[in-house]
Design an enzyme around this catalytic site. Structure first.
Site, PDB file in Angstrom:
ATOM      1  CE  LYS A 137     -81.773  82.550  11.773  1.00  0.00           C
ATOM      2  NZ  LYS A 137     -81.464  80.890  11.599  1.00  0.00           N
ATOM      3  CD  GLU A 167     -76.186  67.625   8.004  1.00  0.00           C
ATOM      4  OE1 GLU A 167     -75.489  68.796   8.462  1.00  0.00           O
ATOM      5  OE2 GLU A 167     -76.918  67.828   7.153  1.00  0.00           O
ATOM      6  CG  LEU A 178     -86.944  64.622   5.981  1.00  0.00           C
ATOM      7  CD1 LEU A 178     -87.674  64.249   4.495  1.00  0.00           C
ATOM      8  CD2 LEU A 178     -85.709  63.783   6.068  1.00  0.00           C
ATOM      9  CE1 TYR A 234     -88.321  66.618  22.518  1.00  0.00           C
ATOM     10  CE2 TYR A 234     -87.868  66.066  20.242  1.00  0.00           C
ATOM     11  CZ  TYR A 234     -88.346  67.063  21.165  1.00  0.00           C
ATOM     12  OH  TYR A 234     -88.974  68.562  21.118  1.00  0.00           O
ATOM     13  CD  GLU A 265     -76.536  76.876  10.049  1.00  0.00           C
ATOM     14  OE1 GLU A 265     -76.339  76.052   9.146  1.00  0.00           O
ATOM     15  OE2 GLU A 265     -76.967  76.628  11.131  1.00  0.00           O
ATOM     16  CD1 TRP A 315     -87.465  74.787   6.920  1.00  0.00           C
ATOM     17  CD2 TRP A 315     -86.103  75.725   5.488  1.00  0.00           C
ATOM     18  NE1 TRP A 315     -86.542  75.779   7.620  1.00  0.00           N
ATOM     19  CE2 TRP A 315     -85.744  76.361   6.441  1.00  0.00           C
ATOM     20  CE3 TRP A 315     -85.585  75.869   4.108  1.00  0.00           C
ATOM     21  CZ2 TRP A 315     -85.069  77.304   6.596  1.00  0.00           C
ATOM     22  CZ3 TRP A 315     -84.700  77.273   3.916  1.00  0.00           C
ATOM     23  CH2 TRP A 315     -84.371  77.712   5.264  1.00  0.00           C
ATOM     24  CB  SER A 350     -81.718  74.446  13.781  1.00  0.00           C
ATOM     25  OG  SER A 350     -82.422  74.100  14.799  1.00  0.00           O
ATOM     26  CB  CYS A 385     -76.200  72.589   6.957  1.00  0.00           C
ATOM     27  SG  CYS A 385     -76.185  70.988   5.943  1.00  0.00           S
ATOM     28  CB  THR A 434     -84.470  71.599  16.074  1.00  0.00           C
ATOM     29  OG1 THR A 434     -84.987  72.942  15.912  1.00  0.00           O
ATOM     30  CG2 THR A 434     -85.403  70.671  15.919  1.00  0.00           C
ATOM     31  CE  LYS A 471     -92.028  68.190  11.848  1.00  0.00           C
ATOM     32  NZ  LYS A 471     -91.634  68.914  10.577  1.00  0.00           N
TER      33      LYS A 471
END
Length: 507
Positions: free
Chosen positions: A352, A267, A165, A255, A401, A167, A245, A302, A248, A191
């Site tokens: 950032k 997403e 998930l 994986y 972004e 934040w 993101s 997003c 990620t 997670k």
């Protein structure tokens, strides 16, 4: 629900009992390593709790228990109406504890209590209830076959699901994932983002109280490398759904390829255009939608409308009206119900966003930032609603972004140019088009390469409409709507031979 005063919300926050352990196999547990990490209020820098810092061993244990729960059928093989009843009871418990959840969400994330009370918690409950009600209303199929055969196409839960998930909407994104996953009969290992763990842990406790069997919903807190990657690489996880993101998200494809080729739904990011043409009606209303799209949730969204592509003939008037509406988006204490913009989620993210502000050459509105003085802790900071004009779509502020309250303005001379610029991005999550010409609106909506296109409004649709992106904004499935159930199920064909043995006999 009627909003309280700032002091009343602060009193509730002070009295909260915050969960700290991982929630695995129906109980709170410390991390196997015994390690913890601090979670802080990003608006104040105040330490809230020490949370179990889980790792690969905790993921292994959670997946083991999730697999046991799935294989013995304590949830996956329940009658659909029984699963529905449990989730409806969870919704009722969340409604009774809605204020606690809203305050917990606000202090953990920096989100305003106004949004948590009026949007996030109610929409979370609505999402879970909607998927619960759909459980016993989704039919399997019988294919057209000959009289000598029956071909059934049935859905089965995919198994153990890893849910990773973001934040920015901790509770709501949890509901978007567990709603259809639990409805389908899966067991899940969640997670939550390390920055915003509290409400996921509390919801798991309420789910047990509602009657969800142990092992079906497991919450494993911790960092991306410590928890996210082990989930993505786990050989006994059948599918992963990730929101976050683009950088990620792509890792989960790696994986999967390097482990058991598990299914992956992503997403990810967006750099969403809002096109305003010269024939747009009621520019004041348009400005309100643009401001809401750009600055809601501090731009940590997003689907934020972060690029304003505006016709040169209406740009000046529209920017004037945007400036008027932006003034109403005041920053301040998130627990003040009058505040519309709270704190950015962390010091790192605040830095950032400020880095992008430093690159702005033509700030039209806003641009100021204020860090939280917190003795070096990972608190966030406050950034006011900001509008910048850029020279074109090649500018950094138009392409990357930012995930903060920054709206980049690009001037165009016509419709075709606007569509071309809207599509000139690696993302394709959402878009908006404002025009009074219905034919142009439909042409534009079809031409824009995005998963959701709104006409004369900003929005994401609702629970009944699928949400997800094109290009590097999404992959493999959709959240929301009945289509969300598809990614947590797999199709099985059952072919039954009805031919009479006598008919097949050879004389």
């Amino acid at each position: 629900m009627e909003l309280l005063t700032q002091d009343e919300y602060k009193s509730i926050a002070a009295d909260l009992t915050l969960p700290t352990g991982a929630f695995i196999d129906g109980a709170y547990r410390p991390a196997v390593s015994g390690e913890t990490f601090e979670t802080v209020n990003p608006a104040t820098g105040e330490k809230l709790a020490d949370i179990a810092a889980c790792g690969a061993a905790d993921v292994d244990f959670a997946v083991e228990k999730a697999r046991e729960a799935f294989d013995d059928g304590r949830w996956s093989k329940l009658h659909p109406s029984e699963r529905k009843d449990v989730l409806i009871r969870l919704c009722k418990l969340m409604t009774r504890n809605a204020r606690e959840l809203a305050v917990m969400e606000s202090i953990d994330s920096g989100k305003t209590i106004f949004d948590c009370e009026t949007v996030d918690v109610p929409e979370t409950i609505h999402c879970l209830k909607w998927h619960a009600e759909a459980i016993d209303k989704i039919y399997d199929q019988v294919s057209p076959a000959s009289d000598d055969h029956i071909a059934m196409v049935v859905r089965e839960p995919i198994g153990v699901v890893g849910l990773v998930l973001p934040w920015n909407f901790p509770l709501l994104m949890l509901a978007w994932k567990i709603g259809p996953a639990l409805a389908a009969g899966c067991s899940v290992v969640v997670k939550p983002a390390a920055e915003t763990t509290l409400t996921a842990l509390r919801l798991a406790e309420l789910a047990m109280e509602a009657g969800l069997p142990r092992g079906v919903l497991n919450i494993v807190p911790g960092g991306g490398a410590a928890v996210g990657e082990p989930i993505g690489r786990h050989m006994d996880v059948d599918m992963v759904s990730f929101t976050g993101s683009t950088v990620t998200g792509k890792r989960f494809l790696t994986y999967s390829a390097e482990s058991n080729a598990k299914e992956v739904v992503l997403e990810m990011g967006g750099k969403n255009p809002a096109i305003v043409m010269d024939d747009a009606e009621n520019l004041d209303r348009v400005a309100a939608h643009i401001v809401n799209g750009a600055f809601w949730n501090m731009g940590e969204n997003c689907s934020a409308a972060s690029r304003l592509i505006v016709h040169k003939d209406v740009k000046a008037e529209l920017l004037e009206r945007i400036a008027h509406h932006a003034k109403q988006w005041n920053i301040g204490d998130p627990l003040d119900p009058e505040t519309r913009m709270g704190a950015l989620v962390s010091k790192g993210h605040y830095n950032k966003v400020c880095g992008y502000l430093d690159q702005a050459e033509n700030v039209v509105i806003g641009g100021k930032a204020d860090s939280v003085q917190s003795g070096g802790k990972a608190a966030g900071g406050f950034v006011e609603a900001t509008v910048v004009e850029v020279s074109g779509n090649d500018a950094t502020l138009a392409r990357e972004e930012i995930f903060g309250p920054v709206l980049s303005v690009i001037e165009v001379s016509g419709f075709d140019e606007a569509i071309k610029i809207a599509n000139d991005t690696e993302y394709g999550l959402c878009a908006s088009i404002f025009t009074a010409n219905a034919k142009r609106a439909i042409r534009g909506a079809r031409a824009i390469r995005a998963g959701t296109v709104t006409v004369n409004s900003f929005g994401e649709g609702d629970i009944t409409t699928p949400f997800g992106g094109f290009k590097q904004s999404g992959f493999g499935g959709r959240d929301n709507s009945v289509h969300a159930h598809d990614q947590y199920t797999q199709l099985k064909t059952i072919w039954i031979d009805l031919a009479d043995d006598a008919d097949e006999a050879v004389d």
